[in-house]
Design a protein around this motif. Structure first.
Motif, mmCIF file in Angstrom:
data_model
loop_
_atom_site.group_PDB
_atom_site.id
_atom_site.type_symbol
_atom_site.label_atom_id
_atom_site.label_comp_id
_atom_site.label_asym_id
_atom_site.label_seq_id
_atom_site.Cartn_x
_atom_site.Cartn_y
_atom_site.Cartn_z
ATOM 1 N N MET A 119 5.732 22.151 34.243
ATOM 2 C CA MET A 119 5.909 22.451 32.841
ATOM 3 C C MET A 119 7.273 23.096 32.650
ATOM 4 N N LYS A 120 7.994 22.625 31.646
ATOM 5 C CA LYS A 120 9.324 23.142 31.341
ATOM 6 C C LYS A 120 9.208 24.122 30.171
ATOM 7 N N THR A 121 9.819 25.297 30.326
ATOM 8 C CA THR A 121 9.797 26.321 29.280
ATOM 9 C C THR A 121 11.106 26.284 28.514
ATOM 10 N N VAL A 122 10.998 26.122 27.187
ATOM 11 C CA VAL A 122 12.170 26.021 26.318
ATOM 12 C C VAL A 122 12.113 27.148 25.294
ATOM 13 N N LEU A 123 13.192 27.886 25.191
ATOM 14 C CA LEU A 123 13.309 28.981 24.230
ATOM 15 C C LEU A 123 14.048 28.458 23.008
ATOM 16 N N VAL A 124 13.473 28.662 21.823
ATOM 17 C CA VAL A 124 14.079 28.183 20.581
ATOM 18 C C VAL A 124 14.321 29.382 19.661
ATOM 19 N N PRO A 125 15.561 29.855 19.535
ATOM 20 C CA PRO A 125 15.852 30.944 18.601
ATOM 21 C C PRO A 125 15.563 30.498 17.167
ATOM 22 N N THR A 126 14.958 31.376 16.386
ATOM 23 C CA THR A 126 14.557 31.000 15.033
ATOM 24 C C THR A 126 14.589 32.180 14.083
ATOM 25 N N ASP A 127 14.698 31.864 12.801
ATOM 26 C CA ASP A 127 14.531 32.864 11.749
ATOM 27 C C ASP A 127 13.243 32.574 10.974
ATOM 28 N N PHE A 128 12.395 31.738 11.561
ATOM 29 C CA PHE A 128 11.081 31.367 11.038
ATOM 30 C C PHE A 128 11.144 30.547 9.764
ATOM 31 N N ASN A 129 12.227 29.829 9.599
ATOM 32 C CA ASN A 129 12.325 28.841 8.540
ATOM 33 C C ASN A 129 11.450 27.664 8.982
ATOM 34 N N PRO A 130 10.525 27.189 8.147
ATOM 35 C CA PRO A 130 9.649 26.080 8.553
ATOM 36 C C PRO A 130 10.417 24.847 9.025
ATOM 37 N N GLU A 131 11.618 24.653 8.520
ATOM 38 C CA GLU A 131 12.456 23.530 8.911
ATOM 39 C C GLU A 131 12.791 23.576 10.409
ATOM 40 N N SER A 132 12.844 24.777 10.973
ATOM 41 C CA SER A 132 13.216 24.927 12.387
ATOM 42 C C SER A 132 12.160 24.370 13.338
ATOM 43 N N THR A 133 10.950 24.158 12.859
ATOM 44 C CA THR A 133 9.909 23.583 13.728
ATOM 45 C C THR A 133 10.186 22.122 14.053
ATOM 46 N N LYS A 134 11.053 21.482 13.291
ATOM 47 C CA LYS A 134 11.375 20.076 13.546
ATOM 48 C C LYS A 134 12.033 19.871 14.905
ATOM 49 N N ILE A 135 12.527 20.944 15.492
ATOM 50 C CA ILE A 135 13.135 20.825 16.818
ATOM 51 C C ILE A 135 12.088 20.415 17.858
ATOM 52 N N ILE A 136 10.835 20.640 17.563
ATOM 53 C CA ILE A 136 9.770 20.253 18.498
ATOM 54 C C ILE A 136 9.807 18.752 18.743
ATOM 55 N N ASP A 137 9.923 17.961 17.669
ATOM 56 C CA ASP A 137 10.006 16.503 17.826
ATOM 57 C C ASP A 137 11.214 16.118 18.672
ATOM 58 N N ALA A 138 12.354 16.752 18.401
ATOM 59 C CA ALA A 138 13.578 16.440 19.151
ATOM 60 C C ALA A 138 13.407 16.794 20.629
ATOM 61 N N LEU A 139 12.758 17.900 20.919
ATOM 62 C CA LEU A 139 12.533 18.295 22.317
ATOM 63 C C LEU A 139 11.609 17.306 23.027
ATOM 64 N N VAL A 140 10.543 16.914 22.359
ATOM 65 C CA VAL A 140 9.593 15.972 22.964
ATOM 66 C C VAL A 140 10.275 14.636 23.251
ATOM 67 N N VAL A 141 11.125 14.177 22.334
ATOM 68 C CA VAL A 141 11.843 12.917 22.529
ATOM 69 C C VAL A 141 12.857 13.036 23.671
ATOM 70 N N ASN A 142 13.590 14.142 23.715
ATOM 71 C CA ASN A 142 14.645 14.304 24.721
ATOM 72 C C ASN A 142 14.138 14.686 26.103
ATOM 73 N N LEU A 143 13.012 15.341 26.185
ATOM 74 C CA LEU A 143 12.446 15.745 27.474
ATOM 75 C C LEU A 143 11.149 14.975 27.713
ATOM 76 N N LYS A 144 11.259 13.660 27.696
ATOM 77 C CA LYS A 144 10.100 12.772 27.826
ATOM 78 C C LYS A 144 9.335 13.025 29.113
ATOM 79 N N ASN A 145 8.044 12.742 29.054
ATOM 80 C CA ASN A 145 7.148 12.825 30.215
ATOM 81 C C ASN A 145 7.152 14.195 30.868
ATOM 82 N N GLU A 146 7.453 15.214 30.102
ATOM 83 C CA GLU A 146 7.507 16.568 30.640
ATOM 84 C C GLU A 146 6.669 17.465 29.725
#
Length: 167
Positions: free
Chosen positions: A1-28
């Motif tokens: 399991m890979k641990t990724v730290l995502v700095p945020t100001d809790f803007n709901p828009e910032s959760t979209k990085i989850i999709d980008a992470l899943v796409v870029n770190l496939k099968n992980e």
């Protein structure tokens, strides 16, 4: 399991990085930790109450929690959580990332930090001084089947390119 730290100001828009992470770190399988950093107060009362930081969770709006819940349902094989870092030194932050066993730090490509209270600090000040790999992801350029959004070409001219332009 890979641990990724995502700095945020809790803007709901910032959760979209989850999709980008899943796409870029496939099968992980991913453990995604949303982080907000606070400098320590000079007040002795605040220091004594450091363990009672439940009020910091009040800074997270309900929309952010709703988005996070939807991503938990969408990506059941990944885990998500919120953490706070209290401090302002690179050494303390390095110890923090080591304790969480962070593999990398991810920012949205056009990250714009906004304080959520008077003690908030820009996490880039800390992440630039860490040994962790820092990646920048375009949260809007995700394939349609993953996010259900058109993939548009980035037409913005970035500042360094603009300054070197012969015009």
């Amino acid at each position: 399991m890979k641990t990724v730290l995502v700095p945020t100001d809790f803007n709901p828009e910032s959760t979209k990085i989850i999709d980008a992470l899943v796409v870029n770190l496939k099968n992980e399988p991913l453990k995604i930790i949303f982080l907000h950093a606070f400098k320590l107060s000079d007040s002795i009362t605040d220091m004594l109450m450091l363990s009672r930081r439940n009020r910091d969770y009040e800074n997270v709006n309900d929309e952010f929690y709703t988005q996070l819940r939807q991503y938990k349902e969408k990506y059941a094989d990944h885990s998500f959580r919120i953490e706070y870092f209290y401090g302002s030194t690179a050494v303390a932050f390095r110890n923090f990332t080591e304790a969480l066993e962070v593999d990398c730090i991810a920012y949205p490509r056009h990250y714009d930090f906004k304080k959520i209270n008077k003690y908030s600090i820009d996490p880039k000040f800390l992440t630039e001084r860490t040994d962790c790999k820092v990646i920048s992801l375009d949260i809007y350029a995700i394939p349609e089947q993953t996010y259900g959004r058109e993939t548009l070409m980035d037409s913005k001219i970035h500042e360094p390119q603009l300054q070197t332009s012969p015009v």
